[in-house]
Enzyme design. Structure first.
Site, PDB file in Angstrom:
ATOM      1  N   HIS A 174    -110.676  30.357  52.616  1.00 39.80           N
ATOM      2  CA  HIS A 174    -109.750  29.893  51.570  1.00 39.80           C
ATOM      3  C   HIS A 174    -108.946  31.084  51.040  1.00 39.80           C
ATOM      4  CE1 HIS A 174    -108.285  27.319  48.358  1.00 39.80           C
ATOM      5  NE2 HIS A 174    -108.449  28.363  47.571  1.00 39.80           N
ATOM      6  N   ASP A 231    -119.693  22.743  50.325  1.00 36.19           N
ATOM      7  CA  ASP A 231    -120.540  21.726  49.698  1.00 36.19           C
ATOM      8  C   ASP A 231    -119.668  20.513  49.380  1.00 36.19           C
ATOM      9  OD1 ASP A 231    -119.137  22.294  47.420  1.00 36.19           O
ATOM     10  OD2 ASP A 231    -120.826  23.177  46.324  1.00 36.19           O
ATOM     11  N   ILE A 276    -110.095  17.188  52.581  1.00 36.28           N
ATOM     12  CA  ILE A 276    -111.406  17.261  51.934  1.00 36.28           C
ATOM     13  C   ILE A 276    -112.360  16.366  52.708  1.00 36.28           C
ATOM     14  CG2 ILE A 276    -112.668  16.752  49.815  1.00 36.28           C
ATOM     15  CD1 ILE A 276    -109.883  17.384  48.424  1.00 36.28           C
ATOM     16  N   ARG A 292    -112.276   7.073  54.349  1.00 35.71           N
ATOM     17  CA  ARG A 292    -112.488   8.499  54.653  1.00 35.71           C
ATOM     18  C   ARG A 292    -113.831   8.683  55.359  1.00 35.71           C
ATOM     19  NH1 ARG A 292    -113.318  11.271  50.015  1.00 35.71           N
ATOM     20  NH2 ARG A 292    -112.792  13.246  50.959  1.00 35.71           N
ATOM     21  N   ASP A 337    -113.871  23.472  47.395  1.00 39.59           N
ATOM     22  CA  ASP A 337    -113.927  24.947  47.412  1.00 39.59           C
ATOM     23  C   ASP A 337    -114.952  25.496  46.416  1.00 39.59           C
ATOM     24  OD1 ASP A 337    -111.893  24.971  49.360  1.00 39.59           O
ATOM     25  OD2 ASP A 337    -110.350  24.835  47.813  1.00 39.59           O
ATOM     26  N   ASN A 350    -115.923  27.509  55.321  1.00 36.45           N
ATOM     27  CA  ASN A 350    -114.479  27.357  55.117  1.00 36.45           C
ATOM     28  C   ASN A 350    -113.901  28.707  54.733  1.00 36.45           C
ATOM     29  OD1 ASN A 350    -111.939  26.003  54.571  1.00 36.45           O
ATOM     30  ND2 ASN A 350    -112.409  26.176  52.392  1.00 36.45           N
ATOM     31  N   GLY A 364    -118.102  19.655  46.733  1.00 34.93           N
ATOM     32  CA  GLY A 364    -116.964  19.872  45.845  1.00 34.93           C
ATOM     33  C   GLY A 364    -115.763  20.421  46.623  1.00 34.93           C
TER      34      GLY A 364
END
Ligand code: GAR
Length: 196
Positions: free
Chosen positions: A108, A140, A91, A64, A144, A106, A142
């Site tokens: 969401h 960041d 992600i 990734r 969301d 982002n 994590g």
């Protein structure tokens, strides 16, 4: 003028809203390029506006992190002030987030922290909530979990299915995303101060 690269994975209706807004020089932001993790339908919106596109597929990489490095190289070619994830369904690993932070946002389809992840609308319906909505947040490391920039509520109707509810959320989401990017461009929102 705030320069923006948008990343998408799907139909790109939020991207289209940004492209239409940015077509007006008074908007204060312009879209330099659009990237994706797959040959997404929404890339056609960028092509219609004469904006370059790039696809970096994770399948072509061993890790990734290596995928994210190539994604970063494509983005850095355009030297944007801001990267907007608009329906980007992967992600991003920490090497990407650290390189872009705090200039990475982002959108969401839920009122975070409720219903993070890839199935926010389905999860909200299954939980039986009466109100859901949309959150725009700084990304960041994590899923969301980053600081919120803006939220709007959307009522759930008794006969809603996932598609109908998501479409109603997206019509609110497009307006909120366009307004938020405009506020970032106008320096009414300071991303760095949200992450300190
Ligand atoms: C949007 O609702 C966006 O919030 C969601 O995908 C949709 C993309 O629509 N993103 C996520 O669920 C990310 N976890 P679009 O391709 O029509 O803009």
């Amino acid at each position: 003028m705030l320069s923006v690269v948008v990343l998408i994975s799907g139909s790109g209706s939020n991207l289209l809203a940004l492209l239409e807004a940015a077509d007006n020089p008074l908007y204060g932001a312009r879209v330099l390029a659009v990237g994706s993790d797959n040959p997404a339908d929404g890339l056609a919106h960028a092509e219609r506006f004469g904006i370059p596109t790039f696809v970096v597929s994770p399948q072509a990489f061993d890790s990734r992190e290596a995928w994210a490095d190539m994604l970063l190289a494509n983005i850095n070619h355009f030297k944007p002030d801001l990267v907007v994830l608009a329906g980007f369904m992967r992600i991003l690993p920490s090497n990407f987030v650290q390189a872009m932070s705090p200039n990475l946002i982002n959108t969401h389809p839920s009122l975070l922290p409720a219903f993070p992840g890839a199935h926010a609308v389905r999860d909200a319906l299954e939980a039986g909530v009466k109100t859901t909505g949309v959150t725009i947040h700084v990304v960041d490391e994590g899923v969301d979990t980053g600081p919120h920039i803006a939220q709007r509520e959307v009522e759930v109707q008794t006969d809603d299915n996932e598609h109908d509810l998501h479409e109603r959320i997206k019509s609110v989401e497009r307006e909120l995303l366009v307004a938020t990017v405009k506020d970032i461009a106008a320096k009414n929102i300071h991303l760095a101060s949200l992450t300190n």
